[in-house]
Design a protein around this motif. Structure first.
Motif, short mmCIF file in Angstrom:
data_model
loop_
_atom_site.label_atom_id
_atom_site.label_comp_id
_atom_site.label_asym_id
_atom_site.label_seq_id
_atom_site.Cartn_x
_atom_site.Cartn_y
_atom_site.Cartn_z
N GLY A 1 1.94 -26.31 -55.45
CA GLY A 1 1.76 -25.35 -56.52
C GLY A 1 2.76 -25.50 -57.64
O GLY A 1 2.41 -25.40 -58.82
N TYR A 2 4.00 -25.75 -57.30
CA TYR A 2 5.04 -25.77 -58.32
C TYR A 2 5.17 -27.13 -58.98
O TYR A 2 5.35 -27.23 -60.19
CB TYR A 2 6.38 -25.36 -57.69
CG TYR A 2 7.39 -24.90 -58.71
CD1 TYR A 2 7.33 -23.62 -59.24
CD2 TYR A 2 8.39 -25.74 -59.15
CE1 TYR A 2 8.24 -23.19 -60.18
CE2 TYR A 2 9.30 -25.31 -60.08
CZ TYR A 2 9.23 -24.05 -60.60
OH TYR A 2 10.13 -23.63 -61.52
N VAL A 3 5.06 -28.20 -58.21
CA VAL A 3 5.27 -29.55 -58.74
C VAL A 3 3.98 -30.14 -59.30
O VAL A 3 3.95 -30.62 -60.44
CB VAL A 3 5.88 -30.46 -57.66
CG1 VAL A 3 6.01 -31.89 -58.16
CG2 VAL A 3 7.22 -29.93 -57.22
N ILE A 4 2.91 -30.08 -58.53
CA ILE A 4 1.68 -30.74 -58.95
C ILE A 4 0.93 -29.90 -59.98
O ILE A 4 0.58 -30.39 -61.06
CB ILE A 4 0.78 -31.05 -57.73
CG1 ILE A 4 1.51 -32.03 -56.81
CG2 ILE A 4 -0.56 -31.61 -58.16
CD1 ILE A 4 0.84 -32.25 -55.49
N ILE A 5 0.70 -28.64 -59.67
CA ILE A 5 -0.06 -27.78 -60.60
C ILE A 5 0.82 -27.31 -61.75
O ILE A 5 0.41 -27.31 -62.91
CB ILE A 5 -0.66 -26.59 -59.84
CG1 ILE A 5 -1.67 -27.09 -58.81
CG2 ILE A 5 -1.32 -25.61 -60.80
CD1 ILE A 5 -2.19 -26.03 -57.89
N GLY A 6 2.06 -26.91 -61.45
CA GLY A 6 2.94 -26.37 -62.47
C GLY A 6 3.67 -27.41 -63.29
O GLY A 6 4.33 -27.07 -64.28
N LYS A 7 3.59 -28.66 -62.91
CA LYS A 7 4.23 -29.77 -63.63
C LYS A 7 5.73 -29.53 -63.81
O LYS A 7 6.28 -29.73 -64.89
CB LYS A 7 3.57 -29.99 -64.99
CG LYS A 7 2.07 -30.15 -64.96
CD LYS A 7 1.69 -31.57 -64.70
CE LYS A 7 0.22 -31.78 -65.00
NZ LYS A 7 -0.61 -31.73 -63.87
N ARG A 8 6.41 -29.10 -62.74
CA ARG A 8 7.86 -28.86 -62.78
C ARG A 8 8.56 -29.84 -61.85
O ARG A 8 7.92 -30.58 -61.10
CB ARG A 8 8.18 -27.42 -62.34
CG ARG A 8 7.56 -26.36 -63.17
CD ARG A 8 8.19 -26.35 -64.54
NE ARG A 8 7.58 -25.31 -65.35
CZ ARG A 8 8.26 -24.53 -66.15
NH1 ARG A 8 9.54 -24.67 -66.29
NH2 ARG A 8 7.64 -23.61 -66.85
N LEU B 1 10.78 -31.15 -58.67
CA LEU B 1 10.86 -30.80 -57.25
C LEU B 1 12.16 -30.07 -56.93
O LEU B 1 12.18 -29.17 -56.10
CB LEU B 1 10.73 -32.06 -56.39
CG LEU B 1 10.80 -31.87 -54.89
CD1 LEU B 1 9.66 -30.99 -54.41
CD2 LEU B 1 10.78 -33.20 -54.17
N SER B 2 13.23 -30.41 -57.62
CA SER B 2 14.51 -29.76 -57.36
C SER B 2 14.49 -28.28 -57.74
O SER B 2 15.24 -27.48 -57.18
CB SER B 2 15.63 -30.47 -58.11
OG SER B 2 15.41 -30.40 -59.50
N ASP B 3 13.61 -27.88 -58.66
CA ASP B 3 13.51 -26.48 -59.06
C ASP B 3 12.93 -25.60 -57.97
O ASP B 3 13.17 -24.40 -57.94
CB ASP B 3 12.65 -26.33 -60.32
CG ASP B 3 13.34 -26.87 -61.56
OD1 ASP B 3 14.57 -27.06 -61.51
OD2 ASP B 3 12.64 -27.11 -62.57
N VAL B 4 12.17 -26.20 -57.08
CA VAL B 4 11.55 -25.43 -56.00
C VAL B 4 12.61 -24.83 -55.08
O VAL B 4 12.44 -23.73 -54.55
CB VAL B 4 10.57 -26.32 -55.18
CG1 VAL B 4 10.07 -25.61 -53.95
CG2 VAL B 4 9.42 -26.77 -56.04
N LEU B 5 13.71 -25.53 -54.91
CA LEU B 5 14.74 -25.10 -53.97
C LEU B 5 15.79 -24.18 -54.59
O LEU B 5 16.69 -23.73 -53.89
CB LEU B 5 15.43 -26.34 -53.38
CG LEU B 5 14.50 -27.31 -52.66
CD1 LEU B 5 15.27 -28.53 -52.21
CD2 LEU B 5 13.80 -26.64 -51.49
#
Length: 76
Positions: free
Chosen positions: A48-55, A57-61
């Motif tokens: 959801g955050y990386v693929i769909i949200g184009k953000r 991966l480090s922001d997820v944590l």
């Protein structure tokens, strides 16, 4: 007694007693199911955050990311 009420010879035999112990599959399920749920949560966050949200991966944590999401969802 009539013929209908007489017990059959097969019914006279006692069934073997089952042991009440915890099987290895029960133990595996207690540990495997929560691990799979955590893996699904992590996969959903990444998808959801990386693929769909184009953000990144480090922001997820980062805690600030999820605090911001919480504030957006539960804002008055």
């Amino acid at each position: 007694m009539s013929a209908q009420n007489k017990p059959k010879p097969e019914e006279d035999k006692q069934q073997p007693v089952k042991r009440g112990g915890v099987s290895k599959w029960t133990i595996i399920q207690w540990f495997l199911i929560p691990l799979l749920l955590i893996a699904a949560l992590a996969g959903g966050l990444v998808a959801g955050y990386v693929i769909i949200g184009k953000r990144e991966l480090s922001d997820v944590l980062q805690w600030s990311t999820w605090k911001h999401v919480y504030d957006l969802v539960f804002a008055p």
